[in-house]
Design an enzyme around this catalytic site. Structure first.
Site, PDB file in Angstrom:
ATOM      1  N   CYS B  79     -12.915 -18.652  35.403  1.00 25.86           N
ATOM      2  CA  CYS B  79     -11.723 -19.106  36.131  1.00 25.86           C
ATOM      3  C   CYS B  79     -10.580 -19.473  35.187  1.00 25.86           C
ATOM      4  O   CYS B  79      -9.475 -19.765  35.635  1.00 25.86           O
ATOM      5  CB  CYS B  79     -12.070 -20.283  37.034  1.00 25.86           C
ATOM      6  SG  CYS B  79     -13.311 -19.847  38.258  1.00 25.86           S
ATOM      7  N   GLY B 116     -22.980 -14.185  39.691  1.00 25.78           N
ATOM      8  CA  GLY B 116     -22.774 -13.842  38.290  1.00 25.78           C
ATOM      9  C   GLY B 116     -21.963 -14.877  37.547  1.00 25.78           C
ATOM     10  O   GLY B 116     -21.137 -14.538  36.704  1.00 25.78           O
TER      11      GLY B 116
END
Lengths: 130, 379
Positions: B79, B116
């Site tokens: 992120c 994942g």
């Protein structure tokens, strides 16, 4: 067989439900345990020794998985605890004998073997029911 | 950091679309170039943030935009991927190596839990490979150790959804009530569905140039990037996907990135006019109040309740609506924050404008232990 290497002496003799101890590493210089066992100490980069964590731990945080996660071989819903071992390391694990909402901070849990697919992995069991 | 101008920004709305990631990314890239008033051929480098697409994704997006012939590198830090592009671009320009770099973030994430996220196979099979668990434990810790309540968690979501009503690029643009948040589907207690952001699709881009380049080309040099600091895991951090942490010692990736960013900018948290932070879940926004230095430890809920972090308050947080309302296209979320902050500093945000905004900060936090804080100011 404990394929992940998370269980100390996790050989062929393990059976689901039996008490086990987690396999961790210990750096003598830093007085620091790590789980799962590592080949380096994250504080000093020295090579640690490996050994078992204590058989029981105290719950310091908890939540639950209410909807089936992709890839999980455990059927939701199930409670999860973050449990602190006397060695100073806190580990996430499913509490296999408790219902969602039954785990509380301060509870004692023990580490037990659990069949996950075709591997023996660890889970927590509440000491209240053992 | 003295020499880095954000000359242009572009965005593709965040949501769900029938088009592929290449088309989505191209919209943001073209938008940033047009906003800056330069063309692809003016660039020295292109950096593309993405988590889930295929090989050579940045190159594939650019094929729809043009063929600049310059290096194109793909950057992945979960992120915080967008922040990776910003970090490298800003440092290369500040060092005098390059004059103009396009940073692009693009994502077309599948629905549902982020798979994942770095979990090992045994964690996933043992039922532990689920990211909201980590956020739930952090939110619970906040409730256990401060006066924050589950209602405060709901109110973060209420605030950010209200902000997003005026953001045409957000996925969810309807207000929600505290009751709706509290009655939404429980996911990992204490977090409900409306307290968690939804992975989705979108893109955002920024053109970073040197002041000299901006001056020579007559570009808009209003907004400068004053610092960016990105950190990875150190010994005592804990985040997705680690299965354990030290019981007593726990440090904050965000606090470390913020301290570095404020030092490098010579700007402290009390000088910020707005913040875009990583509200992966409602609790994460409250933790960010503390870790970004917006309040003292234990005063997170009080800051929220005071209205300070709402538009019109002292330090609006997530005036864009945050990830809770925009959704999170992982590789694009950080540059989405940059888009919002630049437009806020330019005074172009219409009804969600933070009046008089001169300094803003963005913050991302990602799996694999990555955090970044960026500080921008208006000259």
């Amino acid at each position: 067989m404990n394929r992940s290497g998370t269980i100390h002496a996790g050989g062929d003799l393990l059976s689901p439900g039996s008490a086990v101890r987690l396999n961790a590493s210990f750096c003598r210089d830093c007085d620091r345990w790590e789980f799962p066992a590592r080949t380096y100490c994250p504080t000093c980069d020295q090579e640690p020794t490996t050994g078992p964590l204590s058989p029981t731990a105290e719950v310091i945080g908890h939540s639950a998985v209410l909807h089936q996660p992709p890839g999980s071989l455990i059927d939701a819903p199930y409670p999860v605890a973050l449990a602190s071992f006397p060695e100073g390391v806190a580990v996430l694990g499913v509490v296999e004998d408790a219902e969602v909402g039954e785990v509380a901070i301060g509870d004692q849990v023990e580490t037990v073997a659990r069949l996950v697919g075709d591997s023996i992995e660890y889970a927590f069991r509440s000491r209240r029911s053992s | 950091m003295d020499d880095v101008v954000i000359a242009g920004v572009g965005i593709h709305p965040f949501g769900r679309f029938d088009t592929g990631y290449r088309e989505i990314g191209a919209v943001a890239a073209r938008g940033a170039l047009a906003d800056a008033g330069i063309c692809l051929g003016d660039l020295d480098m292109v950096l593309v943030a993405n988590v889930g697409a295929e090989m050579a994704k940045g190159q594939n997006v650019l094929e729809l935009v043009g063929r600049p012939g310059v290096p194109v590198f793909n950057v992945e830090a979960a992120c915080a991927s967008s922040a990776g592009t910003l970090t490298m671009a800003a440092e290369l320009i500040e060092a005098g190596v390059h004059d103009a770099i396009l940073c692009l973030g693009v994502e077309k994430a599948p629905k549902g839990f982020i798979a994942g996220a770095g979990f090992e196979g045994w964690q996933i099979e043992s039922g532990l490979g689920i990211t909201p668990l980590y956020f739930a434990l952090a939110a619970q810790e906040l409730i256990e150790t401060t006066d924050a309540t589950i209602e405060d968690l709901a109110d973060v979501s209420v605030k950010n959804h209200r902000h997003a009503v005026d953001n045409p690029d957000a996925m969810f643009r309807s207000e929600v009530t505290r009751e709706q948040v509290l009655e939404s589907r429980a996911v990992c207690p204490p977090l409900n569905l409306l307290m968690l952001c939804a992975p989705n699709e979108g893109a955002a881009a920024a053109v970073l140039v040197s002041r000299k380049f901006a001056r020579e080309r007559g570009l808009d040099a209003t907004v400068r990037l004053r610092s960016v600091a990105t950190v990875s895991r150190s010994a005592d951090d804990w985040f997705v996907p680690a299965v354990s942490r030290q019981s007593a010692r726990m440090t904050s990736l965000t606090a470390r990135a913020a301290t570095l960013a404020y030092e490098r900018a010579g700007i402290g948290p009390d000088e910020l006019d707005l913040v875009e932070c990583q509200d992966t879940d409602a609790g994460s926004e409250l933790w960010a109040y503390r870790d970004l230095g917006l309040c003292k430890p234990g005063e997170e809920a009080a800051l929220l309740r005071s209205g300070a972090t709402t538009i019109g308050g002292r330090i609006p947080v997530n005036p864009s609506g945050g990830l809770l309302s925009k959704g999170e296209p992982l590789g694009a979320s950080g540059l989405g924050q940059v888009h919002e902050i630049v437009q806020q500093l330019r005074g172009r945000c219409g009804s969600r404008q933070v009046e008089g905004a001169r300094v803003g900060a963005g913050h991302v936090l990602g799996a694999g232990h990555n955090a970044s804080v960026v500080v921008m100011s208006r000259d």
